[in-house]
Enzyme design. Sequence first.
Site, PDB file in Angstrom:
ATOM      1  N   ASP A  98     111.580  39.270  -3.309  1.00 40.04           N
ATOM      2  CA  ASP A  98     112.583  40.215  -2.476  1.00 40.04           C
ATOM      3  C   ASP A  98     114.536  40.009  -2.489  1.00 40.04           C
ATOM      4  O   ASP A  98     114.389  38.792  -2.771  1.00 40.04           O
ATOM      5  CB  ASP A  98     112.315  40.321  -0.842  1.00 40.04           C
ATOM      6  CG  ASP A  98     112.656  41.262  -0.101  1.00 40.04           C
ATOM      7  OD1 ASP A  98     112.957  42.224  -0.368  1.00 40.04           O
ATOM      8  OD2 ASP A  98     113.054  40.838   1.280  1.00 40.04           O
ATOM      9  N   ASP A 158     117.264  41.103  -0.682  1.00 37.73           N
ATOM     10  CA  ASP A 158     117.885  40.088   1.376  1.00 37.73           C
ATOM     11  C   ASP A 158     117.477  39.497   1.964  1.00 37.73           C
ATOM     12  O   ASP A 158     115.981  39.721   2.641  1.00 37.73           O
ATOM     13  CB  ASP A 158     118.177  41.871   1.766  1.00 37.73           C
ATOM     14  CG  ASP A 158     118.817  42.920   0.752  1.00 37.73           C
ATOM     15  OD1 ASP A 158     120.259  42.285  -0.158  1.00 37.73           O
ATOM     16  OD2 ASP A 158     119.071  44.303   0.385  1.00 37.73           O
ATOM     17  N   ASP A 185     111.411  38.194   2.945  1.00 34.94           N
ATOM     18  CA  ASP A 185     111.092  37.783   4.533  1.00 34.94           C
ATOM     19  C   ASP A 185     110.826  38.825   5.600  1.00 34.94           C
ATOM     20  O   ASP A 185     110.628  39.033   6.963  1.00 34.94           O
ATOM     21  CB  ASP A 185     112.570  37.496   4.813  1.00 34.94           C
ATOM     22  CG  ASP A 185     113.294  38.678   4.836  1.00 34.94           C
ATOM     23  OD1 ASP A 185     113.773  39.589   5.513  1.00 34.94           O
ATOM     24  OD2 ASP A 185     113.819  39.444   3.612  1.00 34.94           O
TER      25      ASP A 185
END
Length: 218
Positions: free
Chosen positions: A7, A9, A179
């Site tokens: 991922d 961001d 995250d």
Amino acid sequence: MTLALFDLDNTLLAGDSDHAWGEFLVEEGLVDAEEYRKANDRFYEEYLNGELDIFHYLRFALQPLARHEMDELLAWREAFLEKKVRPMMQDKARELLDQHRQQGHTLMIITATNRFVTEPIADLLGVEHLIATEPELVNGRYTGEVAGVPSFQDGKVTRLNDWLDHHRRTLEGAWFYSDSHNDVPLLKQVENPVAVDPDPRLEALAKESGWPVISLRG
């Protein structure tokens, strides 16, 4: 060959490039400041809470691309990379990418943020493969619409499966770093899911599931 999926961001970046692009547009006076910032912040909160209507958000987020010529957009993007993205880049993220490169893994960023924003970030990180939400492009100009399935939540699984079929690859031995609880559908698909500076919901699931929890901050 083993895939190492990341991922973008708040995982590889210490911040959210999609939200930062909206802030940049506001700060540069390229959109109505009060209205745009309020909407941008509201959508980001919905994303964090797992309540985001991705199509509603994209109709908002892609409109600035549709209102301007490509040469203007590209110039603004260069300024955005310098002002907003480079300060979010993390040494530990680069080290993690290098660890996987040294093992001969195929690196891919898979992100819900649109390709216009994320493609140059993938280039800066030296990651060859990118799955991102695709803004529709017609005759060299963005329309403000989405092309195909947004790579968000279950859409990441759909888009990755399409890529795997096209490239005749599998997820055998694959890694995925994220995250966000929004990425649980894909985290559950790989042999090596890793929670990176996770939000509270993902952190709880990671501990319950015995997934590694790491930090790339600082």
